[in-house]
Design a protein around this motif. Structure first.
Motif, PDB file in Angstrom:
ATOM      1  N   THR A  62       3.745  -4.313   0.466  1.00 32.21           N
ATOM      2  CA  THR A  62       4.338  -3.196  -0.257  1.00 32.21           C
ATOM      3  C   THR A  62       3.538  -2.876  -1.515  1.00 32.21           C
ATOM      4  O   THR A  62       3.381  -1.713  -1.894  1.00 32.21           O
ATOM      5  CB  THR A  62       5.797  -3.511  -0.639  1.00 32.21           C
ATOM      6  N   ARG A  63       3.019  -3.907  -2.164  1.00 34.79           N
ATOM      7  CA  ARG A  63       2.187  -3.675  -3.337  1.00 34.79           C
ATOM      8  C   ARG A  63       0.918  -2.914  -2.947  1.00 34.79           C
ATOM      9  O   ARG A  63       0.460  -2.032  -3.675  1.00 34.79           O
ATOM     10  CB  ARG A  63       1.830  -5.004  -3.997  1.00 34.79           C
ATOM     11  N   ALA A  64       0.351  -3.252  -1.785  1.00 41.05           N
ATOM     12  CA  ALA A  64      -0.836  -2.535  -1.323  1.00 41.05           C
ATOM     13  C   ALA A  64      -0.526  -1.070  -1.067  1.00 41.05           C
ATOM     14  O   ALA A  64      -1.316  -0.178  -1.420  1.00 41.05           O
ATOM     15  CB  ALA A  64      -1.378  -3.197  -0.053  1.00 41.05           C
ATOM     16  N   ILE A  65       0.630  -0.794  -0.458  1.00 37.92           N
ATOM     17  CA  ILE A  65       1.051   0.584  -0.245  1.00 37.92           C
ATOM     18  C   ILE A  65       1.219   1.288  -1.586  1.00 37.92           C
ATOM     19  O   ILE A  65       0.839   2.459  -1.765  1.00 37.92           O
ATOM     20  CB  ILE A  65       2.368   0.630   0.548  1.00 37.92           C
ATOM     21  N   GLY A  66       1.798   0.573  -2.568  1.00 34.67           N
ATOM     22  CA  GLY A  66       1.978   1.154  -3.887  1.00 34.67           C
ATOM     23  C   GLY A  66       0.665   1.525  -4.544  1.00 34.67           C
ATOM     24  O   GLY A  66       0.552   2.563  -5.195  1.00 34.67           O
ATOM     25  N   VAL A  67      -0.353   0.676  -4.372  1.00 34.40           N
ATOM     26  CA  VAL A  67      -1.663   0.966  -4.951  1.00 34.40           C
ATOM     27  C   VAL A  67      -2.270   2.199  -4.277  1.00 34.40           C
ATOM     28  O   VAL A  67      -2.827   3.085  -4.939  1.00 34.40           O
ATOM     29  CB  VAL A  67      -2.597  -0.251  -4.805  1.00 34.40           C
ATOM     30  N   MET A  68      -2.164   2.268  -2.944  1.00 31.75           N
ATOM     31  CA  MET A  68      -2.698   3.445  -2.243  1.00 31.75           C
ATOM     32  C   MET A  68      -1.986   4.721  -2.666  1.00 31.75           C
ATOM     33  O   MET A  68      -2.620   5.748  -2.932  1.00 31.75           O
ATOM     34  CB  MET A  68      -2.573   3.257  -0.729  1.00 31.75           C
ATOM     35  N   MET A  69      -0.664   4.668  -2.751  1.00 28.46           N
ATOM     36  CA  MET A  69       0.081   5.845  -3.178  1.00 28.46           C
ATOM     37  C   MET A  69      -0.153   6.123  -4.655  1.00 28.46           C
ATOM     38  O   MET A  69      -0.033   7.268  -5.112  1.00 28.46           O
ATOM     39  CB  MET A  69       1.574   5.663  -2.880  1.00 28.46           C
ATOM     40  N   GLY A  70      -0.493   5.079  -5.409  1.00 26.13           N
ATOM     41  CA  GLY A  70      -0.849   5.276  -6.807  1.00 26.13           C
ATOM     42  C   GLY A  70      -2.094   6.131  -6.945  1.00 26.13           C
ATOM     43  O   GLY A  70      -2.236   6.887  -7.910  1.00 26.13           O
ATOM     44  N   GLY A  71      -3.010   6.014  -5.979  1.00 27.57           N
ATOM     45  CA  GLY A  71      -4.184   6.883  -5.991  1.00 27.57           C
ATOM     46  C   GLY A  71      -3.796   8.338  -5.865  1.00 27.57           C
ATOM     47  O   GLY A  71      -4.359   9.217  -6.533  1.00 27.57           O
TER      48      GLY A  71
END
Length: 418
Positions: free
Chosen positions: A137-146
């Protein structure tokens, strides 16, 4: 994907940050057009309202093209699909920047959206696989953070540059940066052929899960709620809060900062407490949107509430995206694409309904009211997910490893779906 994920526990692999850079570029091109419409309309010889079709074409390409391209590239290696998507993205911007025809630019916007949908669908899958179950979920958050960072940095810089060098300048820059991103992905994603194990039947079969559609419904409703208010935030700030038109971009940057913080919070908390995080965040979003109605009469309180609605609303996004990918088990690619379509459907529907509400007797308070209702409705699929006793898988892609630390609303061990 050993080389991509072989990092210290809790530390995200570098490939996740590379993919986030790709989403930054694609988010910038999606939202940049709004700031360049007058310049593009004048240069291409069309009216501003007609030039707005460039935004519509991209939205349609994202809604329809994401799932279509995900299935069309299903049997291609993941690294090749990502590189191909960035190459098409880059070429589309080159053609648009070199063209004087509105029709050609319109077509390139649609094709660019297809490439964007394919990149996001496969990128989410690669990011979660590289990060592993404990930090997916943190990885998804980083991608969506982009994507969110594109609104904070990419869009303002691109719009500012377009005022001085013309709209073609930002397009040439995005084309060059996309080529650079493709080179980085070719370097940092190992050429492991995993996609041959995935069949189209498995991808379509994964859609039979009710929990998956609950996650997609939550994604659509929460994004529709926030964007219903955000789409018409400028007249609310100028006519009701009394903020000068020249200062509105500063408030929009505040919104972007809140959205960026929300994706970070959702990414951090969503791995351990997904349902608790989303339920609290959705309820807080509904409250923020309701408060926007009385508090929008003051510039300070209006700005604060705009920040809060972005912070809380975008907290939900990485969590429901990660849940949808998990529910798909061995067949996450189509699901990932449908998640992107759900967000764009929410944006389109929320904005349309909010426009109708603003034209009614509700006036400027209509859009935030529509947004609040949509945020409240988000609680329904989230509560259904929380109440469901069906075990949901913690398996990402073809991995069978489960987290040693169970979440607050998950069983300690999640068995296979099949």
């Amino acid at each position: 994907m050993p080389s991509a994920s072989g990092t210290n526990p809790g530390k995200l692999p570098f490939v996740v940050w590379v993919l986030a850079a790709g989403t930054f570029l694609m988010g910038t091109t999606e939202f940049l057009i709004a700031g360049l419409l007058p310049e593009m309309a004048g240069d291409l010889g069309v009216g501003v309202s007609h030039a707005g079709l460039l935004i519509t074409a991209f939205a349609i390409g994202m809604i329809v093209g994401g799932p279509t391209m995900a299935m069309a590239t299903l049997r291609l290696p993941q690294r090749r699909t990502l590189i191909l998507a960035l190459a098409v993205f880059s070429l589309g911007h080159v053609v648009a920047a070199a063209s004087t025809s509105f029709a050609i630019v319109l077509i390139t916007r649609f094709v660019t959206a297809l490439a964007t949908g394919a990149f996001w669908a496969v990128g989410f899958v690669v990011a979660t696989a590289a990060a592993g179950p404990r930090t997916s979920t943190r990885a998804i958050g980083v991608m969506m953070g982009g994507l969110t960072l594109a609104n904070v940095i990419g869009v303002p810089i691109g719009s500012f540059a377009g005022q001085y060098v013309g709209w073609r300048g930002p397009f040439w820059t995005l084309a060059a940066l996309a080529g650079l991103a493709a080179a980085f992905i070719g370097r940092f994603i190992p050429p492991i052929e995993q996609r041959a194990q995935v069949s189209m039947r498995a991808e379509v079969g994964a859609l039979r899960q009710g929990r998956l559609w609950l996650a997609l419904a939550a994604a659509m409703l929460i994004m529709g709620g926030v964007l219903a208010a955000y789409t018409y935030i400028t007249p609310l700030l100028t006519d009701r809060a009394g903020i000068p038109a020249g200062a509105v971009p500063l408030v929009l940057i505040v919104f972007g900062i809140g959205a960026l913080g929300g994706t970070a919070i959702g990414g951090r908390l969503g791995d351990r407490r997904p349902m608790t995080t989303t339920l609290i965040a959705a309820a807080a979003t509904a409250l923020s949107l309701l408060l926007l109605i009385p508090l929008s009469a003051n510039p300070v309180t209006a700005t604060l509430v705009v920040f809060l609605m972005a912070l809380t609303g975008f907290t939900v996004n990485p969590v429901v995206t990660s849940l949808a990918v998990r529910f798909a088990g061995h067949a996450p690619t189509l699901t990932s694409a449908l998640t992107t379509s759900a967000y764009n459907t929410g944006i389109a529907a929320g904005s349309a309904i909010a426009g109708r509400a603003m034209d009614s007797s509700l006036g400027l308070t209509g859009p935030p009211l529509v947004g609040a209702v949509s945020a409240v409705l988000t609680l329904l699929p989230l509560l259904a997910l929380a109440a469901s006793r069906a075990p949901h898988t913690a398996r990402i892609l073809a991995q069978r490893t489960t987290s040693p630390h169970p979440r607050d609303d998950e069983p300690a061990q999640a068995p296979s779906q099949r």
